[in-house]
Scaffold this active site. Structure first.
Site, PDB file in Angstrom:
ATOM      1  N   LYS A  99     -18.114 -25.130  23.818  1.00 43.50           N
ATOM      2  CA  LYS A  99     -17.094 -25.002  24.260  1.00 43.50           C
ATOM      3  C   LYS A  99     -16.900 -23.638  25.085  1.00 43.50           C
ATOM      4  O   LYS A  99     -17.775 -22.596  24.710  1.00 43.50           O
ATOM      5  CB  LYS A  99     -16.159 -24.476  22.747  1.00 43.50           C
ATOM      6  CG  LYS A  99     -14.623 -24.208  23.059  1.00 43.50           C
ATOM      7  CD  LYS A  99     -13.985 -24.057  21.821  1.00 43.50           C
ATOM      8  CE  LYS A  99     -12.510 -23.721  21.956  1.00 43.50           C
ATOM      9  NZ  LYS A  99     -11.692 -23.677  20.675  1.00 43.50           N
ATOM     10  N   SER A 110      -7.446 -26.351  20.146  1.00 48.44           N
ATOM     11  CA  SER A 110      -7.968 -25.802  21.633  1.00 48.44           C
ATOM     12  C   SER A 110      -9.311 -26.521  21.723  1.00 48.44           C
ATOM     13  O   SER A 110      -9.582 -26.534  23.031  1.00 48.44           O
ATOM     14  CB  SER A 110      -8.094 -24.395  21.482  1.00 48.44           C
ATOM     15  OG  SER A 110      -8.924 -23.915  20.599  1.00 48.44           O
ATOM     16  N   SER A 132      -8.448 -25.682  15.360  1.00 48.22           N
ATOM     17  CA  SER A 132      -8.874 -26.113  16.595  1.00 48.22           C
ATOM     18  C   SER A 132      -9.992 -26.875  16.763  1.00 48.22           C
ATOM     19  O   SER A 132     -10.517 -27.464  17.463  1.00 48.22           O
ATOM     20  CB  SER A 132      -9.022 -24.859  17.845  1.00 48.22           C
ATOM     21  OG  SER A 132      -7.876 -24.741  18.021  1.00 48.22           O
TER      22      SER A 132
HETATM   23  N1  GLN Z   1      -3.349 -24.326  17.470  1.00 45.83           N
HETATM   24  C1  GLN Z   1      -3.423 -23.374  16.686  1.00 45.83           C
HETATM   25  C2  GLN Z   1      -3.070 -22.125  17.994  1.00 45.83           C
HETATM   26  O1  GLN Z   1      -2.531 -22.401  18.986  1.00 45.83           O
HETATM   27  C3  GLN Z   1      -4.825 -23.315  16.476  1.00 45.83           C
HETATM   28  C4  GLN Z   1      -5.814 -22.646  17.612  1.00 45.83           C
HETATM   29  C5  GLN Z   1      -7.166 -22.608  17.190  1.00 45.83           C
HETATM   30  O2  GLN Z   1      -7.708 -22.896  16.105  1.00 45.83           O
HETATM   31  N2  GLN Z   1      -7.928 -22.011  18.136  1.00 45.83           N
HETATM   32  O3  GLN Z   1      -3.019 -20.812  17.450  1.00 45.83           O
END
Ligand code: GLN
Length: 488
Positions: free
Chosen positions: A80, A155, A179
């Site tokens: 990532k 994400s 995410s």
């Molecule tokens: N969707 C969640 C957010 O926008 C989780 C994101 C994540 O786990 N990095 O904060």
């Protein structure tokens, strides 16, 4: 064998390399050729360097020929674009980090490197991992390999899409509020968020430091466990990592056959309004299959889970607003042209950050500001404790909790991006696991009538990572969902 090289899973690749059936050079070349072919449609990757990959793969092959027997030598993995790999760009999906080159390896990278893995590509992410669709990336939206009209989740949508589309046998990702698990569910792969403190965050671009955790995505639980075994454990560079020994769960995960003697908790709060009927049906069918494998299903209560979203969207932005203060045009990446210093700071941040990141920095600064701090930030911290206690109580009655990962299957590109609240509500089942600091994973559990994957959420107590991997493996060994492939 070359036509099938991209089909090899992480451990299968290790096996094929050990047996001399292929070479790392051959394998990585096949993956890069496939990436070349599919990237125009998927946009799962932010960066790859064929020459550098070839050099690393060839070095691994030469080491093997010279007698090096490290089991993961030459095995490819995608990373990532949030994790520092020395000498490579690390953009966190943001314009503000354009031009930044990582000066060191994140601990998880150093460990994979020491194990002999080859970093084959960098995967797309919502900007600073803030989002649930990969639509906030400065590099454009990643497409879901099962339906390019739809998002891969986020994400870590790039990692999920890359693993599903066979651009890499496994990938590293990060999970602050879901995410890893949500994109894994949307793309039909296995995604594992370890217990907070189990895996080092050193060198992982910080979003919300009390919630962030690095973990693997792969096509099978075994492969995820194999990556986890390499990256987990105490790190002197991250004082929040635990000194508890990691142990070796791979043999148990591989051997997992049934769920006899396992108590699985089913929280009624997870089957409430807002859960798509098809996702509910698939989740319940998976739970029944677990029962068929010998598990005892018990009802548990998580009464404070309904506050999870509100709590998370106070605490995560608060921490993000502090963490992102470092992007000032002086220390990293992008710097806007300006006459004087204050103007340079302002322009750099105004031009460098996207709308979602700005929204969170503003929200975070607000909830921390004097006068509002007690009403929002402190209160959310107290709610966080209640959420954690809910899980403590539930785990007195069961070994793991099962339920849906997401309220719906993958949604269409653009469907939620105009309405941040709708996007945030999609995190309802995942954020509580991060708030409690416990472990959770998503394992493929079927397809909607429209052909979209769904995931079964398996959640365990802190430091019982091996337990949930073994439970998920038993389920996966009895099912075929993970073998289905998107037609792209
Ligand atoms: N969707 C969640 C957010 O926008 C989780 C994101 C994540 O786990 N990095 O904060």
């Amino acid at each position: 064998m070359s036509a099938d090289l991209c089909e090899l899973g992480f451990l299968e690749a290790a096996d094929a390399l050990a047996k001399g059936e292929t070479t790392s050079a051959e394998l990585t070349a096949a993956l890069l050729a496939r990436s070349e072919q599919l990237e125009p449609a998927l946009n799962a990757l932010t960066w790859r360097d064929a020459e550098a990959v070839k050099a690393a793969a060839t070095a691994a092959d030469e080491a093997r020929a010279a007698g090096d027997e490290r089991p993961l030598l030459g095995v490819p993995i995608a990373i990532k674009d949030l994790l520092n790999v020395q000498g490579q760009p690390c953009t966190a999906g943001s314009n503000i980090l354009k031009g930044y080159t990582a000066p060191y390896d994140a601990t998880v990278i150093a460990r994979l490197r020491a194990a002999g893995c080859v970093f084959v590509s960098r995967t797309n992410t919502d900007e600073f991992a803030m989002g649930g669709s990969t639509e906030t990336s400065a590099y454009g939206t990643t497409r879901n390999p099962w339906d390019p009209e739809r998002v891969p989740g986020g994400s870590s949508g790039g990692s999920a899409a890359a693993v599903a589309a066979r651009l890499a046998p496994a990938a590293l990702a990060s999970d602050t509020g879901g995410s890893i698990r949500q994109p894994a569910a949307f793309c039909g792969v296995t995604g594992f968020k370890p217990t907070y403190g189990r895996v080092s965050r050193y060198g992982c671009t910080a979003f919300a430091s009390s919630l962030d955790q690095v973990g693997p995505m792969a096509r099978t639980v075994e492969d995820a466990a194999a990556v986890y075994q390499v990256i987990a454990g105490l790190d002197p560079h991250d004082s929040t990592t635990s000194p508890r020994p990691v142990g070796d769960c791979l043999a148990d995960v591989r051997a997992a056959e049934d769920l006899k003697g396992v108590r699985l908790g089913l929280p009624k709060e997870y089957f409430a309004e807002g859960l798509d009927p098809e996702v509910e049906r698939l989740t319940r069918a998976a739970v029944e299959q677990c029962r068929g494998l010998g598990a005892e299903i018990v009802d548990v209560d998580l009464p404070n889970s309904k506050y999870g979203i509100a709590c998370y969207y106070i605490l995560a932005p608060a921490e993000a607003s502090a963490n992102l203060a470092r992007y000032d045009g002086v220390r990293y990446g992008f710097r806007a042209a300006a006459e004087e210093l204050q103007e340079m700071y302002e322009k750099t941040r105004a031009q460098g950050f996207g709308a979602e990141v700005k929204r969170r920095v503003i929200l975070g600064t607000y909830v921390l500001s004097s006068g509002f701090h007690d009403a929002y930030y402190l209160r959310a911290q107290k709610v966080r404790t209640l959420i954690r206690r809910d899980f403590d109580r539930a785990f007195e009655q069961c070994d793991a909790i099962v339920g849906p990962v997401t309220p719906t299957a993958a949604f269409k590109v653009g469907e939620k991006s105009a309405d941040p609240l709708q996007m945030y509500l999609g995190d309802i089942f995942t954020v509580n696991v991060n708030l409690a600091g416990i472990c959770g994973l998503s394992v493929p559990c079927g397809f909607t009538a429209g052909g979209l994957p769904a995931g079964l959420h398996v959640v365990g107590p802190a430091f019982e990572d091996a337990r949930i991997l073994t439970i998920a493996a038993a389920y996966q060994h009895a099912t075929e969902w993970h073998r289905k492939q998107p037609k792209i």
